[in-house]
Design a protein around this motif. Structure first.
Motif, PDB file in Angstrom:
ATOM      1  N   PRO A 109      -1.437  -2.164 -15.017  1.00  0.00           N
ATOM      2  CA  PRO A 109      -1.055  -3.045 -13.906  1.00  0.00           C
ATOM      3  C   PRO A 109      -0.409  -2.264 -12.770  1.00  0.00           C
ATOM      4  O   PRO A 109       0.401  -1.371 -13.008  1.00  0.00           O
ATOM      5  CB  PRO A 109      -0.057  -4.021 -14.539  1.00  0.00           C
ATOM      6  CG  PRO A 109      -0.352  -3.978 -16.000  1.00  0.00           C
ATOM      7  CD  PRO A 109      -0.835  -2.582 -16.286  1.00  0.00           C
ATOM      8  N   GLY A 110      -0.785  -2.588 -11.546  1.00  0.00           N
ATOM      9  CA  GLY A 110      -0.206  -1.945 -10.381  1.00  0.00           C
ATOM     10  C   GLY A 110      -0.869  -0.642  -9.982  1.00  0.00           C
ATOM     11  O   GLY A 110      -0.537  -0.075  -8.945  1.00  0.00           O
ATOM     12  N   GLU A 111      -1.802  -0.146 -10.801  1.00  0.00           N
ATOM     13  CA  GLU A 111      -2.492   1.086 -10.428  1.00  0.00           C
ATOM     14  C   GLU A 111      -3.318   0.832  -9.172  1.00  0.00           C
ATOM     15  O   GLU A 111      -3.898  -0.232  -8.996  1.00  0.00           O
ATOM     16  CB  GLU A 111      -3.395   1.554 -11.570  1.00  0.00           C
ATOM     17  CG  GLU A 111      -4.011   2.902 -11.299  1.00  0.00           C
ATOM     18  CD  GLU A 111      -4.918   3.379 -12.418  1.00  0.00           C
ATOM     19  OE1 GLU A 111      -5.220   4.573 -12.426  1.00  0.00           O
ATOM     20  OE2 GLU A 111      -5.327   2.561 -13.261  1.00  0.00           O
ATOM     21  N   ARG A 112      -3.354   1.830  -8.300  1.00  0.00           N
ATOM     22  CA  ARG A 112      -4.027   1.669  -7.004  1.00  0.00           C
ATOM     23  C   ARG A 112      -5.183   2.658  -6.881  1.00  0.00           C
ATOM     24  O   ARG A 112      -5.227   3.661  -7.587  1.00  0.00           O
ATOM     25  CB  ARG A 112      -3.022   1.905  -5.883  1.00  0.00           C
ATOM     26  CG  ARG A 112      -1.909   0.867  -5.941  1.00  0.00           C
ATOM     27  CD  ARG A 112      -1.086   0.901  -4.689  1.00  0.00           C
ATOM     28  NE  ARG A 112      -0.181  -0.226  -4.686  1.00  0.00           N
ATOM     29  CZ  ARG A 112       1.119  -0.119  -4.785  1.00  0.00           C
ATOM     30  NH1 ARG A 112       1.672   1.048  -4.880  1.00  0.00           N
ATOM     31  NH2 ARG A 112       1.871  -1.192  -4.768  1.00  0.00           N
ATOM     32  N   PRO A 113      -6.073   2.404  -5.922  1.00  0.00           N
ATOM     33  CA  PRO A 113      -7.154   3.370  -5.694  1.00  0.00           C
ATOM     34  C   PRO A 113      -6.600   4.719  -5.252  1.00  0.00           C
ATOM     35  O   PRO A 113      -5.527   4.798  -4.664  1.00  0.00           O
ATOM     36  CB  PRO A 113      -7.979   2.744  -4.569  1.00  0.00           C
ATOM     37  CG  PRO A 113      -7.506   1.355  -4.412  1.00  0.00           C
ATOM     38  CD  PRO A 113      -6.153   1.260  -5.030  1.00  0.00           C
ATOM     39  N   ARG A 114      -7.356   5.757  -5.530  1.00  0.00           N
ATOM     40  CA  ARG A 114      -7.022   7.106  -5.047  1.00  0.00           C
ATOM     41  C   ARG A 114      -8.049   7.471  -3.982  1.00  0.00           C
ATOM     42  O   ARG A 114      -9.231   7.190  -4.142  1.00  0.00           O
ATOM     43  CB  ARG A 114      -7.084   8.113  -6.193  1.00  0.00           C
ATOM     44  CG  ARG A 114      -6.007   7.933  -7.217  1.00  0.00           C
ATOM     45  CD  ARG A 114      -6.033   9.054  -8.254  1.00  0.00           C
ATOM     46  NE  ARG A 114      -7.339   9.669  -8.418  1.00  0.00           N
ATOM     47  CZ  ARG A 114      -8.121   9.532  -9.481  1.00  0.00           C
ATOM     48  NH1 ARG A 114      -7.735   8.803 -10.489  1.00  0.00           N
ATOM     49  NH2 ARG A 114      -9.290  10.134  -9.541  1.00  0.00           N
ATOM     50  N   TYR A 115      -7.590   8.098  -2.921  1.00  0.00           N
ATOM     51  CA  TYR A 115      -8.468   8.482  -1.826  1.00  0.00           C
ATOM     52  C   TYR A 115      -8.575   9.999  -1.753  1.00  0.00           C
ATOM     53  O   TYR A 115      -7.585  10.701  -1.932  1.00  0.00           O
ATOM     54  CB  TYR A 115      -7.935   7.973  -0.482  1.00  0.00           C
ATOM     55  CG  TYR A 115      -7.836   6.469  -0.375  1.00  0.00           C
ATOM     56  CD1 TYR A 115      -8.676   5.625  -1.082  1.00  0.00           C
ATOM     57  CD2 TYR A 115      -6.892   5.884   0.443  1.00  0.00           C
ATOM     58  CE1 TYR A 115      -8.585   4.248  -0.970  1.00  0.00           C
ATOM     59  CE2 TYR A 115      -6.788   4.509   0.574  1.00  0.00           C
ATOM     60  CZ  TYR A 115      -7.642   3.697  -0.145  1.00  0.00           C
ATOM     61  OH  TYR A 115      -7.548   2.336  -0.027  1.00  0.00           O
ATOM     62  N   GLU A 116      -9.777  10.471  -1.470  1.00  0.00           N
ATOM     63  CA  GLU A 116      -9.961  11.899  -1.228  1.00  0.00           C
ATOM     64  C   GLU A 116     -10.950  12.069  -0.080  1.00  0.00           C
ATOM     65  O   GLU A 116     -11.961  11.370  -0.005  1.00  0.00           O
ATOM     66  CB  GLU A 116     -10.447  12.619  -2.482  1.00  0.00           C
ATOM     67  CG  GLU A 116     -11.808  12.174  -2.967  1.00  0.00           C
ATOM     68  CD  GLU A 116     -12.203  12.805  -4.297  1.00  0.00           C
ATOM     69  OE1 GLU A 116     -13.268  13.445  -4.324  1.00  0.00           O
ATOM     70  OE2 GLU A 116     -11.453  12.625  -5.268  1.00  0.00           O
ATOM     71  N   THR A 117     -10.622  12.973   0.828  1.00  0.00           N
ATOM     72  CA  THR A 117     -11.486  13.234   1.961  1.00  0.00           C
ATOM     73  C   THR A 117     -12.686  14.044   1.485  1.00  0.00           C
ATOM     74  O   THR A 117     -12.535  15.112   0.890  1.00  0.00           O
ATOM     75  CB  THR A 117     -10.729  13.982   3.075  1.00  0.00           C
ATOM     76  OG1 THR A 117      -9.652  13.144   3.501  1.00  0.00           O
ATOM     77  CG2 THR A 117     -11.638  14.282   4.258  1.00  0.00           C
TER      78      THR A 117
ATOM     79  N   ALA B  23       0.851  -1.192   0.000  1.00  0.00           N
ATOM     80  CA  ALA B  23       0.000   0.000   0.000  1.00  0.00           C
ATOM     81  C   ALA B  23       0.885   1.239   0.000  1.00  0.00           C
ATOM     82  O   ALA B  23       1.941   1.265   0.642  1.00  0.00           O
ATOM     83  CB  ALA B  23      -0.907  -0.001   1.230  1.00  0.00           C
ATOM     84  N   ASP B  24       0.447   2.245  -0.704  1.00  0.00           N
ATOM     85  CA  ASP B  24       1.155   3.521  -0.738  1.00  0.00           C
ATOM     86  C   ASP B  24       1.048   4.168   0.651  1.00  0.00           C
ATOM     87  O   ASP B  24      -0.059   4.325   1.168  1.00  0.00           O
ATOM     88  CB  ASP B  24       0.506   4.415  -1.792  1.00  0.00           C
ATOM     89  CG  ASP B  24       1.173   5.758  -1.942  1.00  0.00           C
ATOM     90  OD1 ASP B  24       1.983   6.156  -1.073  1.00  0.00           O
ATOM     91  OD2 ASP B  24       0.869   6.438  -2.929  1.00  0.00           O
ATOM     92  N   PRO B  25       2.164   4.533   1.272  1.00  0.00           N
ATOM     93  CA  PRO B  25       2.093   5.152   2.603  1.00  0.00           C
ATOM     94  C   PRO B  25       1.184   6.385   2.662  1.00  0.00           C
ATOM     95  O   PRO B  25       0.634   6.693   3.712  1.00  0.00           O
ATOM     96  CB  PRO B  25       3.549   5.522   2.904  1.00  0.00           C
ATOM     97  CG  PRO B  25       4.344   4.526   2.121  1.00  0.00           C
ATOM     98  CD  PRO B  25       3.547   4.303   0.857  1.00  0.00           C
TER      99      PRO B  25
END
Length: 187
Positions: free
Chosen positions: A171-179, A36-38
């Protein structure tokens, strides 16, 4: 929109954990884990899944009330563990009882707003570090983190976070989070 409710540790606490996790990359099979991306590390209190935008006003009002009912509290990132050989995580110590009560309140707030929340498993304060496919033993990674103890920090905010799943097919792309919204605890 896909949502979850979280407490996000402050950057200095995440930096300490990131230093500890860096040492795990020298272990065998570390390259086979999906780390996971820190920048996305957090404690999920309630996973809400897909939520109709029409529910957001009631949901945010109820989550705000839940946040205000619980005080800011001291935590620290500590230790490591695993859920089988699927998920590697870092744990918490300190006032975990208040964090657990906050998790129960956020789940109840979501249900009252008409958002189903899976309560089949009790809340366990953890921050996901990596996920494994088949054939990777996570025990050595968890054991390597067992003595980690970060500095204490104060959990002061509750956050409603939107998760945007990868759509590019890269490949390897991860979800993006936004508050989407946040509230001071005990406010």
């Amino acid at each position: 929109m896909r949502l979850f409710v979280a407490v996000v540790p402050p950057p200095p606490a995440l930096s300490q954990l990131q230093s500890a996790v860096a040492g795990l990359h020298s272990l065998p099979d570390s390259g086979r884990l999906r780390w996971a991306d820190p920048a996305t590390w957090h404690f999920t209190l309630a996973f809400l899944g897909e939520v109709d935008e029409a529910v957001l006003p009631d949901l945010t009002e109820r989550l705000g009330r839940a946040a205000h009912r619980h005080p800011a509290h001291e935590l620290r990132l500590a230790g490591g563990g695993r859920f089988g050989d699927r998920v590697l995580w870092a744990g918490a110590d300190g006032d975990v009882a208040t964090l657990s009560a906050l998790a129960r309140s956020t789940g109840a707030a979501a249900r009252r707003a008409g958002v189903p929340v899976d309560e089949s498993r009790p809340f366990h304060a953890h921050l996901t570090l990596a996920r494994a496919g088949g054939g990777v033993a996570l025990r050595p990674f968890a054991e390597a983190l067992s003595d980690f103890r970060g500095s204490p920090w104060t959990a002061e905010r509750l956050e409603l976070v939107r998760s945007r799943l990868p759509g590019s097919g890269v490949p390897g792309e991860r979800p993006r989070y936004e508050t989407v919204r946040s509230w001071e605890l005990g406010g």
